[in-house]
Design a protein around this motif. Structure first.
Motif, PDB file in Angstrom:
ATOM      1  N   PRO A  46       0.826  -1.206   0.000  1.00  0.00           N
ATOM      2  CA  PRO A  46       0.000   0.000   0.000  1.00  0.00           C
ATOM      3  C   PRO A  46       0.851   1.241   0.000  1.00  0.00           C
ATOM      4  O   PRO A  46       1.956   1.262   0.525  1.00  0.00           O
ATOM      5  CB  PRO A  46      -0.814  -0.130   1.300  1.00  0.00           C
ATOM      6  CG  PRO A  46       0.006  -1.031   2.168  1.00  0.00           C
ATOM      7  CD  PRO A  46       0.701  -1.983   1.229  1.00  0.00           C
ATOM      8  N   ALA A  47       0.341   2.328  -0.591  1.00  0.00           N
ATOM      9  CA  ALA A  47       1.111   3.566  -0.716  1.00  0.00           C
ATOM     10  C   ALA A  47       1.314   4.224   0.632  1.00  0.00           C
ATOM     11  O   ALA A  47       2.353   4.799   0.902  1.00  0.00           O
ATOM     12  CB  ALA A  47       0.405   4.523  -1.668  1.00  0.00           C
ATOM     13  N   ALA A  48       0.312   4.178   1.511  1.00  0.00           N
ATOM     14  CA  ALA A  48       0.420   4.847   2.810  1.00  0.00           C
ATOM     15  C   ALA A  48      -0.219   3.971   3.871  1.00  0.00           C
ATOM     16  O   ALA A  48      -1.368   4.166   4.262  1.00  0.00           O
ATOM     17  CB  ALA A  48      -0.255   6.214   2.763  1.00  0.00           C
ATOM     18  N   MET A 107       7.835   8.362   7.741  1.00  0.00           N
ATOM     19  CA  MET A 107       8.231   7.524   8.875  1.00  0.00           C
ATOM     20  C   MET A 107       7.401   6.253   8.988  1.00  0.00           C
ATOM     21  O   MET A 107       7.833   5.266   9.599  1.00  0.00           O
ATOM     22  CB  MET A 107       8.142   8.326  10.173  1.00  0.00           C
ATOM     23  CG  MET A 107       9.169   9.458  10.287  1.00  0.00           C
ATOM     24  SD  MET A 107      10.905   8.889  10.281  1.00  0.00           S
ATOM     25  CE  MET A 107      11.345   9.127   8.542  1.00  0.00           C
ATOM     26  N   GLN A 108       6.183   6.241   8.408  1.00  0.00           N
ATOM     27  CA  GLN A 108       5.358   5.029   8.463  1.00  0.00           C
ATOM     28  C   GLN A 108       6.070   3.826   7.876  1.00  0.00           C
ATOM     29  O   GLN A 108       5.796   2.676   8.255  1.00  0.00           O
ATOM     30  CB  GLN A 108       4.059   5.261   7.683  1.00  0.00           C
ATOM     31  CG  GLN A 108       3.062   6.180   8.376  1.00  0.00           C
ATOM     32  CD  GLN A 108       1.846   6.446   7.504  1.00  0.00           C
ATOM     33  OE1 GLN A 108       1.719   5.869   6.421  1.00  0.00           O
ATOM     34  NE2 GLN A 108       0.971   7.322   7.957  1.00  0.00           N
ATOM     35  N   GLN A 109       6.961   4.074   6.943  1.00  0.00           N
ATOM     36  CA  GLN A 109       7.634   2.979   6.242  1.00  0.00           C
ATOM     37  C   GLN A 109       8.639   2.249   7.112  1.00  0.00           C
ATOM     38  O   GLN A 109       9.139   1.188   6.716  1.00  0.00           O
ATOM     39  CB  GLN A 109       8.349   3.524   5.008  1.00  0.00           C
ATOM     40  CG  GLN A 109       7.451   4.278   4.053  1.00  0.00           C
ATOM     41  CD  GLN A 109       8.235   4.947   2.956  1.00  0.00           C
ATOM     42  OE1 GLN A 109       8.419   4.371   1.877  1.00  0.00           O
ATOM     43  NE2 GLN A 109       8.728   6.145   3.221  1.00  0.00           N
ATOM     44  N   LEU A 118      14.248  -0.609  -0.850  1.00  0.00           N
ATOM     45  CA  LEU A 118      13.724  -0.097  -2.110  1.00  0.00           C
ATOM     46  C   LEU A 118      12.472   0.756  -1.926  1.00  0.00           C
ATOM     47  O   LEU A 118      12.360   1.847  -2.487  1.00  0.00           O
ATOM     48  CB  LEU A 118      13.426  -1.261  -3.055  1.00  0.00           C
ATOM     49  CG  LEU A 118      14.652  -1.963  -3.644  1.00  0.00           C
ATOM     50  CD1 LEU A 118      14.238  -3.291  -4.255  1.00  0.00           C
ATOM     51  CD2 LEU A 118      15.324  -1.091  -4.687  1.00  0.00           C
ATOM     52  N   THR A 119      11.523   0.265  -1.137  1.00  0.00           N
ATOM     53  CA  THR A 119      10.244   0.984  -1.002  1.00  0.00           C
ATOM     54  C   THR A 119      10.416   2.310  -0.283  1.00  0.00           C
ATOM     55  O   THR A 119       9.673   3.259  -0.543  1.00  0.00           O
ATOM     56  CB  THR A 119       9.226   0.122  -0.251  1.00  0.00           C
ATOM     57  OG1 THR A 119       9.743  -0.231   1.035  1.00  0.00           O
ATOM     58  CG2 THR A 119       8.891  -1.133  -1.034  1.00  0.00           C
ATOM     59  N   PRO A 162       9.276  -3.236  17.198  1.00  0.00           N
ATOM     60  CA  PRO A 162       8.164  -2.873  16.311  1.00  0.00           C
ATOM     61  C   PRO A 162       8.512  -1.775  15.311  1.00  0.00           C
ATOM     62  O   PRO A 162       7.774  -1.570  14.351  1.00  0.00           O
ATOM     63  CB  PRO A 162       7.105  -2.373  17.286  1.00  0.00           C
ATOM     64  CG  PRO A 162       7.898  -1.766  18.404  1.00  0.00           C
ATOM     65  CD  PRO A 162       9.119  -2.636  18.545  1.00  0.00           C
ATOM     66  N   CYS A 163       9.601  -1.031  15.509  1.00  0.00           N
ATOM     67  CA  CYS A 163       9.938   0.023  14.566  1.00  0.00           C
ATOM     68  C   CYS A 163      11.410   0.373  14.704  1.00  0.00           C
ATOM     69  O   CYS A 163      12.092  -0.044  15.633  1.00  0.00           O
ATOM     70  CB  CYS A 163       9.064   1.273  14.782  1.00  0.00           C
ATOM     71  SG  CYS A 163       9.354   2.125  16.346  1.00  0.00           S
ATOM     72  N   GLY A 164      11.909   1.155  13.756  1.00  0.00           N
ATOM     73  CA  GLY A 164      13.314   1.542  13.719  1.00  0.00           C
ATOM     74  C   GLY A 164      14.026   0.833  12.584  1.00  0.00           C
ATOM     75  O   GLY A 164      13.626  -0.269  12.169  1.00  0.00           O
ATOM     76  N   TYR A 165      15.064   1.476  12.085  1.00  0.00           N
ATOM     77  CA  TYR A 165      15.736   0.958  10.888  1.00  0.00           C
ATOM     78  C   TYR A 165      17.196   1.374  10.916  1.00  0.00           C
ATOM     79  O   TYR A 165      17.539   2.502  11.290  1.00  0.00           O
ATOM     80  CB  TYR A 165      15.051   1.532   9.648  1.00  0.00           C
ATOM     81  CG  TYR A 165      15.726   1.268   8.312  1.00  0.00           C
ATOM     82  CD1 TYR A 165      15.514   0.074   7.628  1.00  0.00           C
ATOM     83  CD2 TYR A 165      16.540   2.236   7.727  1.00  0.00           C
ATOM     84  CE1 TYR A 165      16.106  -0.154   6.386  1.00  0.00           C
ATOM     85  CE2 TYR A 165      17.130   2.022   6.485  1.00  0.00           C
ATOM     86  CZ  TYR A 165      16.915   0.825   5.817  1.00  0.00           C
ATOM     87  OH  TYR A 165      17.491   0.606   4.587  1.00  0.00           O
TER      88      TYR A 165
END
Length: 458
Positions: free
Chosen positions: A49-51, A240-242, A257-258, A277-280
């Protein structure tokens, strides 16, 4: 397609009662590091999904990092591999002192061993260590152990350069000793190297300790070296959602890539990890010509007369709205910095960011010989001392709280090298210069440039 090559680290045992470290270490141990085929990855991108709806944010995390670069003078007893001969298990022992662990190990390059850590990253070259750690890590107390390993394992006993810097913490009261304040950090460093050692630069939101104990003559020859760092806060929530690990997660290569990370420096070999649950975090190794800019050295290399050594970049994302933070660092050549910074801003879309550059005089000379360098390069002369450029840009939200828009056709125009120029040489499309700072003569071996930018009111 951008390569994605890294290995999972094995279990290195319990690291104490720190729940944050244990949680991240468990993810490092169990995360899937295998990239799917190109076709599967691209299919997943088109189906995503885009968002996506942003999951509930976890508790506060201090994304602001402590950056430490340690470079040793060469020694006859240091072989061709030097510090790169030190194993991941040996580094793991030192990193326990820091309160972090190795999660992923990049495929070896000809210059660097690169590690994704539970709290940021570490790069190891023959005579140099670059380590960034976020959270409540204790980086400086591990410095004596880094130096001991260099001395005993590699015969590297003399420092050539040491650089420690960080942005101001959001919650300094939660940091352990000696990181509760910059004065405390400087006192600790001077307890190791001498009461009057080092050059200290402290702005409202940026702090630096730089030690150059060896002159150019003693170190043998001038080296081309530079570090670009972009520190971003108040980031676009959609961007940041990504960086949340949702059920739609495919693999880390797909995330590269996304999110657009893979396009910042095309051709990069990336080793990354999307945390739960989050962070990269991502480490990239790339050839000197990978940023899409060609010059006379590029042509020479293609004719077989020149081969540039690889460079690195590292990215770390804390996406929670209440403490959003992204850092980008690279040692790419100076003449590529403008284009790289513009791409970084388009990917992460910050409302505020700072840019800092450290470069040797030899690096500045290389820029002056590059046909893509600006005219300011010719204004830099002198010995092989370090130069510092620091720019802070306030990208204030426009009316109706709209985020600044970085179109694909826009380019950020910041000076490629530090130099004495009037403020009109500092250009960001659509933004006005608020402040320019030049260091005084007391910083004999350094030059500092500081500027603030803001969107003009409508």
């Amino acid at each position: 397609m951008t390569a994605h090559t890294c290995e999972r680290s094995g279990d290195h045992g319990d690291h104490g009662d720190d729940r944050e470290l244990l949680k991240r270490a468990m993810l490092c141990k169990t995360a899937d590091a295998d990239a799917d085929t190109d076709a599967d990855t691209r299919a997943a991108i088109s189906a995503s999904p885009a968002a996506p709806e942003q999951p509930e944010s976890p508790e506060f995390f201090e994304g602001t990092e402590k950056l430490l670069e340690i470079e040793f003078a060469d020694s006859p007893s240091c072989d061709d591999r030097g510090l790169r001969a030190v194993t991941a298990d040996e580094w793991q022992v030192v990193l326990r002192l820091v309160n972090c662990t190795i999660c992923r190990t990049s495929a070896p390059s000809s210059v660097y061993n690169a590690y994704v850590l539970s709290e940021s990253s570490m790069f190891v070259a023959r005579r140099k260590i670059v380590i960034k750690t976020c959270g409540t890590t204790r980086l400086l107390p591990a410095l004596p152990e880094f130096m001991r390993i260099a001395r005993e394992r590699c015969g590297l006993s003399e420092l050539q350069d040491l650089f420690f810097s960080r942005k101001s913490f959001l919650r300094p009261e939660e940091q352990p000793e000696p990181h509760r304040g910059f004065d405390e950090e400087v006192d600790y460093l001077r307890s190791l190297f001498g009461a009057q050692s080092g050059v200290v630069i402290s702005r409202d939101d940026w702090h630096v300790f730089c030690l150059n104990p060896i002159s150019k003559r003693a170190s043998g020859h001038a080296e081309v070296d530079q570090t670009l760092e972009v520190l971003m806060t108040n980031l676009d929530p959609v961007a940041m959602q990504q960086f949340y690990r949702t059920p739609a997660f495919v693999n880390d290569a797909t995330t590269d890539l996304t999110t657009g990370v893979a396009g910042i420096i095309p051709g990069t070999t990336i080793c990354s990890l999307l945390f739960d649950p989050c962070g990269y975090s991502a480490n990239g190794i790339f050839d000197g010509d990978c940023a899409g800019v060609e010059d006379d050295e590029t042509t020479s290399r293609r004719r077989g007369r020149l081969r540039r050594p690889p460079h690195y970049f590292t990215i770390h994302v804390t996406p929670q709205p209440e403490c959003s933070f992204v850092s980008f660092e690279t040692n790419a050549p100076l003449h590529l910095h403008n284009e790289i910074v513009a791409r970084v801003l388009r990917v992460f879309r910050p409302s505020q960011f700072s840019v800092s550059v450290f470069a040797t005089r030899a690096a500045l000379g290389a820029v002056s010989r590059c046909p893509h360098a600006g005219p300011e390069a010719s204004n830099n002369t002198g010995d092989d001392n370090n130069c510092v450029l620091e720019v802070e840009v306030d990208l204030q939200k426009q009316q109706q709280q709209q985020q600044p828009h970085f179109a694909e056709t826009e380019s950020l125009c910041l000076p490629s090298v530090p130099c004495t120029q009037s403020a009109h040489t500092w250009l960001v499309p659509g933004f006005a210069v608020q402040d320019v700072f030049d260091c005084d003569a007391s910083l004999q071996r350094h030059i500092v440039r500081y500027a603030k930018f803001a969107l003009p009111p409508r």
